[in-house]
Design an enzyme around this catalytic site. Structure first.
Site, PDB file in Angstrom:
ATOM      1  N   HIS A 167       0.837  -1.201   0.000  1.00 21.55           N
ATOM      2  CA  HIS A 167       0.000   0.000   0.000  1.00 21.55           C
ATOM      3  C   HIS A 167       0.871   1.249   0.000  1.00 21.55           C
ATOM      4  O   HIS A 167       0.753   2.127   0.854  1.00 21.55           O
ATOM      5  CB  HIS A 167      -0.947  -0.003   1.206  1.00 21.55           C
ATOM      6  CG  HIS A 167      -1.962  -1.095   1.167  1.00 21.55           C
ATOM      7  ND1 HIS A 167      -1.713  -2.364   1.629  1.00 21.55           N
ATOM      8  CD2 HIS A 167      -3.229  -1.120   0.681  1.00 21.55           C
ATOM      9  CE1 HIS A 167      -2.776  -3.121   1.452  1.00 21.55           C
ATOM     10  NE2 HIS A 167      -3.714  -2.393   0.882  1.00 21.55           N
ATOM     11  N   GLU A 224      -6.198   2.011  -6.828  1.00 19.55           N
ATOM     12  CA  GLU A 224      -7.299   2.184  -5.889  1.00 19.55           C
ATOM     13  C   GLU A 224      -7.347   3.583  -5.292  1.00 19.55           C
ATOM     14  O   GLU A 224      -8.393   4.037  -4.845  1.00 19.55           O
ATOM     15  CB  GLU A 224      -7.216   1.154  -4.759  1.00 19.55           C
ATOM     16  CG  GLU A 224      -6.087   1.349  -3.776  1.00 19.55           C
ATOM     17  CD  GLU A 224      -6.147   0.389  -2.605  1.00 19.55           C
ATOM     18  OE1 GLU A 224      -6.848   0.698  -1.625  1.00 19.55           O
ATOM     19  OE2 GLU A 224      -5.499  -0.667  -2.677  1.00 19.55           O
ATOM     20  N   HIS A 235     -11.024  -2.882  -8.155  1.00 17.30           N
ATOM     21  CA  HIS A 235     -10.674  -2.962  -6.725  1.00 17.30           C
ATOM     22  C   HIS A 235     -11.934  -2.923  -5.866  1.00 17.30           C
ATOM     23  O   HIS A 235     -12.887  -2.201  -6.150  1.00 17.30           O
ATOM     24  CB  HIS A 235      -9.772  -1.779  -6.372  1.00 17.30           C
ATOM     25  CG  HIS A 235      -9.479  -1.655  -4.915  1.00 17.30           C
ATOM     26  ND1 HIS A 235     -10.247  -0.877  -4.065  1.00 17.30           N
ATOM     27  CD2 HIS A 235      -8.505  -2.192  -4.149  1.00 17.30           C
ATOM     28  CE1 HIS A 235      -9.748  -0.956  -2.841  1.00 17.30           C
ATOM     29  NE2 HIS A 235      -8.697  -1.737  -2.864  1.00 17.30           N
TER      30      HIS A 235
END
Length: 395
Positions: free
Chosen positions: A209, A259, A309
């Protein structure tokens, strides 16, 4: 046909809470009585305030308009307040409203949305899930490669042919960074043991992330390459596609990201840089269905694939399914396990999951109906945001 009424729902996601702490849904109704639902993802404000933002944008740009006029709604909201620039808050709000308009348009036409966006090209949609914890687990499956390998076998028995995991450590407001040697070692162990567990029966999706600098991500990728992951996800923060492109050029692992991006303009930069082989559009943030279809088309022209996503609620999930069904360059769809649990309870009819695949609905519109009684019975009363980052640097 004119849009007349709006209702919003801020719904707490009960334990185990997979998909986030809460979901923000919207319902629009026309003067002739046709209703459609939408969902906003990841707007970085208290969710009841997000509901008010949705209501405000509807009052300014949606009320009294024809729900078919999606391009006009989009441009007016995108330009609101003399902005005309990708904004994650407005894009999330607009996504929910735009999605609800498509649901209405599909119902009025008696057709699923994918039929109105080019028609179905995929009869079934391959899905993946995170490797999630279970009650009674002896350790934390997010940090224990032995348990993760055992859990992977359970998912394969459900028909999954792809699994995602993220052992690289917490993501911080101060990233990117160099991962510690301990985190690198653990990440490599996860990849090795999961590959040994699944063999060639399943793809491995290595999730991160944005924790790393480009140099740090390249170090990690070289450790992972022997285990042939299908992708390395968002290796650097999303604000510098040029840095992500450095990672893409340095590894044989496909880079997946998207995302935390919004609108065709963010994704154009990504594509121009050659930063990703797989685009993870989230229909509740990117700007809605039509915007995502445009992005899918931009990607198709560059031989880049899409993998919608999902870490939110099932209305975004339903919109993702509509996009995937009509996109030639669709790769794989994210789900929350087998689309059961609360994601099924809050719908009047659950999404159809079958042996690792979703079967797109032929029902008009998005193909789902929100159970408003369940939504009202589960209000969100917390104070935390949908997702939150560690608030101090990670060493």
């Amino acid at each position: 046909m004119k849009l007349q009424d709006i209702a919003t729902f801020v719904v707490g996601n009960p334990p185990p809470g997979f998909g986030g702490r809460y979901f923000v849904f919207v319902k629009l109704t026309t003067a002739c009585g046709i209703s459609g639902v939408g969902e906003a993802y990841g707007v970085p404000f208290e969710p009841h305030l997000v509901a008010r933002l949705i209501e405000d944008v509807f009052a300014r740009y949606g009320a009294g308009t024809d729900p078919h006029d999606i391009e006009a709604l989009w441009r007016r909201a995108y330009s609101s307040g003399f902005t005309q620039h990708p904004d994650l808050t407005m894009s999330g709000v607009l996504s929910a409203l735009e999605m609800a308009c498509w649901d209405i348009v599909g119902k009025a036409a008696g057709q699923p949305v994918h039929k109105l966006l080019g028609g179905r090209v995929h009869e079934t949609l391959r899905t993946y899930t995170y490797i999630y914890p279970r009650p009674g687990d002896r350790t934390d499956v997010y940090h224990d490669p032995d348990l993760a390998a055992e859990r992977a076998a359970e998912y394969l028995s459900l028909g999954f042919t792809a699994l995602k995991f993220d052992p690289a450590g917490p993501y911080s407001a101060f990233d990117g960074r160099q991962l510690s040697l301990e985190a690198l070692d653990l990440s490599e162990r996860f990849a090795r043991q999961l590959r040994e567990a699944v063999g060639s029966r399943a793809d491995l999706l290595f999730g991160t992330h944005g924790q790393m600098t480009a140099a740090g991500a390249i170090r990690l990728a070289r450790r992972l390459e022997p285990y042939d992951p299908l992708w390395l996800e968002e290796p650097v923060p999303p604000d510098a596609p040029e840095e992500m492109a450095k990672v893409a050029r340095a590894t044989s692992i496909p880079i997946a990201t998207g995302e935390r991006l919004a609108t065709k303009y963010d994704f154009a930069r990504l594509l121009d840089c050659g930063a990703a082989a797989i685009l993870q559009v989230n229909l509740g943030r990117v700007g809605g269905l039509l915007e995502a279809k445009k992005i899918a088309g931009m990607a198709e022209a560059r031989h880049v694939q899409i993998a919608p996503h999902l870490y939110c609620g099932p209305v975004v999930g339903a919109a993702n399914i509509q996009l995937a069904a009509c996109s030639p360059n669709f790769l794989i769809l994210e789900g929350i396990e087998d689309w059961g649990g609360f994601h099924a309870q809050i719908l009047k009819k659950p999404i159809h999951f079958e042996q690792g695949n979703v079967i797109p609905s032929d029902e008009p519109g998005l193909g789902v109906e929100l159970d408003e009684d369940v939504a009202r019975a589960n209000p969100y009363t917390g104070t935390m945001l949908h997702l939150e980052m560690t608030q101090h640097p990670v060493r």
